[in-house]
Design a protein around this motif. Structure first.
Motif, PDB file in Angstrom:
ATOM      1  N   SER A  34       0.811  -1.222   0.000  1.00  0.00           N
ATOM      2  CA  SER A  34       0.000   0.000   0.000  1.00  0.00           C
ATOM      3  C   SER A  34       0.842   1.268   0.000  1.00  0.00           C
ATOM      4  O   SER A  34       0.379   2.334  -0.424  1.00  0.00           O
ATOM      5  CB  SER A  34      -0.924   0.003   1.223  1.00  0.00           C
ATOM      6  N   SER A  35       2.086   1.184   0.473  1.00  0.00           N
ATOM      7  CA  SER A  35       2.949   2.361   0.524  1.00  0.00           C
ATOM      8  C   SER A  35       3.807   2.508  -0.730  1.00  0.00           C
ATOM      9  O   SER A  35       4.563   3.462  -0.855  1.00  0.00           O
ATOM     10  CB  SER A  35       3.867   2.293   1.748  1.00  0.00           C
ATOM     11  N   ALA A  36       3.698   1.557  -1.672  1.00  0.00           N
ATOM     12  CA  ALA A  36       4.520   1.593  -2.870  1.00  0.00           C
ATOM     13  C   ALA A  36       3.897   2.493  -3.932  1.00  0.00           C
ATOM     14  O   ALA A  36       2.721   2.820  -3.892  1.00  0.00           O
ATOM     15  CB  ALA A  36       4.710   0.179  -3.420  1.00  0.00           C
ATOM     16  N   TYR A  37       4.734   2.872  -4.899  1.00  0.00           N
ATOM     17  CA  TYR A  37       4.259   3.687  -6.002  1.00  0.00           C
ATOM     18  C   TYR A  37       3.225   2.943  -6.842  1.00  0.00           C
ATOM     19  O   TYR A  37       3.231   1.724  -6.943  1.00  0.00           O
ATOM     20  CB  TYR A  37       5.418   4.048  -6.926  1.00  0.00           C
ATOM     21  N   SER A  38       2.359   3.715  -7.491  1.00  0.00           N
ATOM     22  CA  SER A  38       1.450   3.176  -8.489  1.00  0.00           C
ATOM     23  C   SER A  38       1.909   3.673  -9.848  1.00  0.00           C
ATOM     24  O   SER A  38       2.396   4.793  -9.973  1.00  0.00           O
ATOM     25  CB  SER A  38       0.019   3.639  -8.220  1.00  0.00           C
ATOM     26  N   LEU A  39       1.789   2.831 -10.872  1.00  0.00           N
ATOM     27  CA  LEU A  39       2.259   3.174 -12.208  1.00  0.00           C
ATOM     28  C   LEU A  39       1.108   3.720 -13.051  1.00  0.00           C
ATOM     29  O   LEU A  39       0.027   3.136 -13.100  1.00  0.00           O
ATOM     30  CB  LEU A  39       2.852   1.939 -12.896  1.00  0.00           C
ATOM     31  N   ILE A  40       1.347   4.832 -13.709  1.00  0.00           N
ATOM     32  CA  ILE A  40       0.338   5.416 -14.589  1.00  0.00           C
ATOM     33  C   ILE A  40       0.978   5.683 -15.952  1.00  0.00           C
ATOM     34  O   ILE A  40       2.201   5.794 -16.068  1.00  0.00           O
ATOM     35  CB  ILE A  40      -0.248   6.721 -14.022  1.00  0.00           C
ATOM     36  N   ASN A  41       0.153   5.798 -16.995  1.00  0.00           N
ATOM     37  CA  ASN A  41       0.687   6.066 -18.318  1.00  0.00           C
ATOM     38  C   ASN A  41       0.884   7.565 -18.524  1.00  0.00           C
ATOM     39  O   ASN A  41       0.707   8.357 -17.599  1.00  0.00           O
ATOM     40  CB  ASN A  41      -0.213   5.449 -19.399  1.00  0.00           C
ATOM     41  N   SER A  42       1.249   7.960 -19.746  1.00  0.00           N
ATOM     42  CA  SER A  42       1.544   9.370 -20.008  1.00  0.00           C
ATOM     43  C   SER A  42       0.313  10.264 -19.939  1.00  0.00           C
ATOM     44  O   SER A  42       0.426  11.482 -19.906  1.00  0.00           O
ATOM     45  CB  SER A  42       2.207   9.510 -21.382  1.00  0.00           C
ATOM     46  N   LEU A  43      -0.879   9.655 -19.915  1.00  0.00           N
ATOM     47  CA  LEU A  43      -2.122  10.416 -19.785  1.00  0.00           C
ATOM     48  C   LEU A  43      -2.610  10.479 -18.341  1.00  0.00           C
ATOM     49  O   LEU A  43      -3.663  11.046 -18.059  1.00  0.00           O
ATOM     50  CB  LEU A  43      -3.215   9.788 -20.666  1.00  0.00           C
ATOM     51  N   GLY A  44      -1.851   9.876 -17.423  1.00  0.00           N
ATOM     52  CA  GLY A  44      -2.240   9.890 -16.026  1.00  0.00           C
ATOM     53  C   GLY A  44      -3.213   8.802 -15.637  1.00  0.00           C
ATOM     54  O   GLY A  44      -3.764   8.823 -14.529  1.00  0.00           O
ATOM     55  N   GLU A  45      -3.428   7.819 -16.521  1.00  0.00           N
ATOM     56  CA  GLU A  45      -4.347   6.720 -16.233  1.00  0.00           C
ATOM     57  C   GLU A  45      -3.579   5.527 -15.674  1.00  0.00           C
ATOM     58  O   GLU A  45      -2.428   5.307 -16.035  1.00  0.00           O
ATOM     59  CB  GLU A  45      -5.068   6.298 -17.523  1.00  0.00           C
ATOM     60  N   PRO A  46      -4.180   4.745 -14.784  1.00  0.00           N
ATOM     61  CA  PRO A  46      -3.508   3.551 -14.252  1.00  0.00           C
ATOM     62  C   PRO A  46      -3.043   2.634 -15.381  1.00  0.00           C
ATOM     63  O   PRO A  46      -3.767   2.417 -16.353  1.00  0.00           O
ATOM     64  CB  PRO A  46      -4.589   2.871 -13.410  1.00  0.00           C
ATOM     65  N   LEU A  47      -1.822   2.147 -15.267  1.00  0.00           N
ATOM     66  CA  LEU A  47      -1.276   1.270 -16.300  1.00  0.00           C
ATOM     67  C   LEU A  47      -1.951  -0.094 -16.208  1.00  0.00           C
ATOM     68  O   LEU A  47      -1.799  -0.818 -15.237  1.00  0.00           O
ATOM     69  CB  LEU A  47       0.232   1.136 -16.099  1.00  0.00           C
ATOM     70  N   ASN A  48      -2.714  -0.443 -17.244  1.00  0.00           N
ATOM     71  CA  ASN A  48      -3.517  -1.661 -17.204  1.00  0.00           C
ATOM     72  C   ASN A  48      -2.807  -2.888 -17.747  1.00  0.00           C
ATOM     73  O   ASN A  48      -3.217  -4.016 -17.465  1.00  0.00           O
ATOM     74  CB  ASN A  48      -4.824  -1.448 -17.975  1.00  0.00           C
ATOM     75  N   ALA A  49      -1.784  -2.695 -18.543  1.00  0.00           N
ATOM     76  CA  ALA A  49      -1.091  -3.845 -19.114  1.00  0.00           C
ATOM     77  C   ALA A  49       0.343  -3.462 -19.443  1.00  0.00           C
ATOM     78  O   ALA A  49       0.655  -2.301 -19.679  1.00  0.00           O
ATOM     79  CB  ALA A  49      -1.818  -4.338 -20.369  1.00  0.00           C
ATOM     80  N   ASP A 137       1.534   0.470 -24.746  1.00  0.00           N
ATOM     81  CA  ASP A 137       1.694   1.438 -25.831  1.00  0.00           C
ATOM     82  C   ASP A 137       3.148   1.845 -26.035  1.00  0.00           C
ATOM     83  O   ASP A 137       3.424   2.832 -26.715  1.00  0.00           O
ATOM     84  CB  ASP A 137       0.851   2.687 -25.556  1.00  0.00           C
ATOM     85  N   GLY A 138       4.073   1.119 -25.431  1.00  0.00           N
ATOM     86  CA  GLY A 138       5.486   1.410 -25.625  1.00  0.00           C
ATOM     87  C   GLY A 138       6.070   2.391 -24.637  1.00  0.00           C
ATOM     88  O   GLY A 138       7.250   2.739 -24.722  1.00  0.00           O
ATOM     89  N   GLU A 139       5.283   2.858 -23.687  1.00  0.00           N
ATOM     90  CA  GLU A 139       5.795   3.774 -22.675  1.00  0.00           C
ATOM     91  C   GLU A 139       6.702   3.017 -21.706  1.00  0.00           C
ATOM     92  O   GLU A 139       6.533   1.828 -21.491  1.00  0.00           O
ATOM     93  CB  GLU A 139       4.635   4.418 -21.925  1.00  0.00           C
ATOM     94  N   PRO A 205       5.746   8.529 -25.786  1.00  0.00           N
ATOM     95  CA  PRO A 205       4.449   8.376 -26.439  1.00  0.00           C
ATOM     96  C   PRO A 205       4.526   7.250 -27.454  1.00  0.00           C
ATOM     97  O   PRO A 205       5.579   7.006 -28.035  1.00  0.00           O
ATOM     98  CB  PRO A 205       4.249   9.724 -27.138  1.00  0.00           C
ATOM     99  N   GLU A 206       3.433   6.569 -27.650  1.00  0.00           N
ATOM    100  CA  GLU A 206       3.448   5.481 -28.618  1.00  0.00           C
ATOM    101  C   GLU A 206       3.720   6.045 -30.009  1.00  0.00           C
ATOM    102  O   GLU A 206       3.319   7.163 -30.328  1.00  0.00           O
ATOM    103  CB  GLU A 206       2.119   4.733 -28.606  1.00  0.00           C
ATOM    104  N   PRO A 207       4.419   5.269 -30.877  1.00  0.00           N
ATOM    105  CA  PRO A 207       4.752   5.755 -32.217  1.00  0.00           C
ATOM    106  C   PRO A 207       3.527   6.205 -32.996  1.00  0.00           C
ATOM    107  O   PRO A 207       3.587   7.168 -33.754  1.00  0.00           O
ATOM    108  CB  PRO A 207       5.402   4.534 -32.875  1.00  0.00           C
ATOM    109  N   ALA A 208       2.394   5.533 -32.824  1.00  0.00           N
ATOM    110  CA  ALA A 208       1.182   5.887 -33.565  1.00  0.00           C
ATOM    111  C   ALA A 208       0.749   7.315 -33.262  1.00  0.00           C
ATOM    112  O   ALA A 208       0.277   8.045 -34.140  1.00  0.00           O
ATOM    113  CB  ALA A 208       0.060   4.909 -33.219  1.00  0.00           C
ATOM    114  N   THR A 209       0.907   7.737 -32.003  1.00  0.00           N
ATOM    115  CA  THR A 209       0.523   9.093 -31.626  1.00  0.00           C
ATOM    116  C   THR A 209       1.372  10.117 -32.352  1.00  0.00           C
ATOM    117  O   THR A 209       0.876  11.112 -32.882  1.00  0.00           O
ATOM    118  CB  THR A 209       0.676   9.286 -30.105  1.00  0.00           C
ATOM    119  N   ALA A 210       2.682   9.874 -32.386  1.00  0.00           N
ATOM    120  CA  ALA A 210       3.591  10.787 -33.072  1.00  0.00           C
ATOM    121  C   ALA A 210       3.289  10.813 -34.568  1.00  0.00           C
ATOM    122  O   ALA A 210       3.304  11.877 -35.206  1.00  0.00           O
ATOM    123  CB  ALA A 210       5.035  10.355 -32.832  1.00  0.00           C
TER     124      ALA A 210
END
Length: 227
Positions: A34-49, A137-139, A205-210
């Protein structure tokens, strides 16, 4: 003594490495606490995969200088904000798993911003202990572990455990490491940390976005030219 995780377990075994029997110790890394970091993507959403890999950089490739907080590659030195997309892809390509008892793609799966990985590593390694987390997404985010008392990097040859003892590491701050009587804490060396909500934002950012951005810019230029 290292803090014992209630969420994780690991085992010790011998591995066949380079044609010889290499000693292997049990290694466990997690951010399930519970005290550890949580991982989020570049949009600030929880990393789901994604994947979490304990490993090292190929000999003679990328390295991180803990004193200057800079990346080094082929005689050049870079700050995090100076790295290009191609540099980050090069890091991923030069990063190899250090675990010997499980396939690389099974090192650790990411779900809802959390992960757990455990396995055995070759005791012949002498490089720093790196942890790479990649999103679908390659992040990417990259971590090292630092000694609470000296702030020096944890290297594989610093680890001296035997028998069935487990070496546990958490993705946690120095303050939390002191509170939980951990010997090591996490430093994110590629990614953005938000200490207020205890999250780590992955980069790249994922290559597709660029690609879509470039296509959009090209379309605007063509449209303006026609006018």
């Amino acid at each position: 003594m290292f803090y014992r995780s209630l969420f994780t377990n690991a085992f010790t075994a011998c591995a066949l490495f380079s044609g010889e029997i290499a000693l292997a110790d049990s290694f466990n890394i997690s951010n399930d606490d519970s005290s550890a970091y949580s991982l989020i993507n570049s949009l600030g959403e929880p990393l789901n995969a994604g994947n979490a890999i304990l490993g090292t950089f190929s000999s003679g490739t990328w390295s991180y200088d803990v004193t200057t907080s800079r990346w080094n590659f082929q005689g050049n030195s870079y700050a995090q904000d100076q790295l290009k997309y191609s540099d980050l892809m090069s890091m991923q390509n030069n990063f190899t798993s250090a675990l010997t008892n499980i396939p690389e793609e099974q090192n650790g799966g990411v779900a809802d911003g959390r992960f757990n990985l455990s396995g055995d590593y070759s005791s012949s390694l002498t490089s720093p202990v790196y942890l790479m987390v990649t999103g679908q997404d390659g992040e990417t985010a990259l971590f090292v572990f630092k000694d609470v008392s000296s702030d020096s990097l944890l290297n594989y040859d610093n680890i001296d455990i035997s028998g069935t003892e487990t070496f546990d590491l958490w993705l946690t701050t120095k303050e939390q490491a002191l509170t939980n009587e951990l010997d090591y804490y996490t430093e994110c060396i590629l990614g953005n940390i938000n200490l207020q909500n205890n999250t780590i934002q992955l980069l790249i950012p994922e290559p597709a976005t660029a690609t879509m951005s470039l296509l959009g810019l090209t379309a605007l230029m063509v449209r303006r030219k026609r006018k």
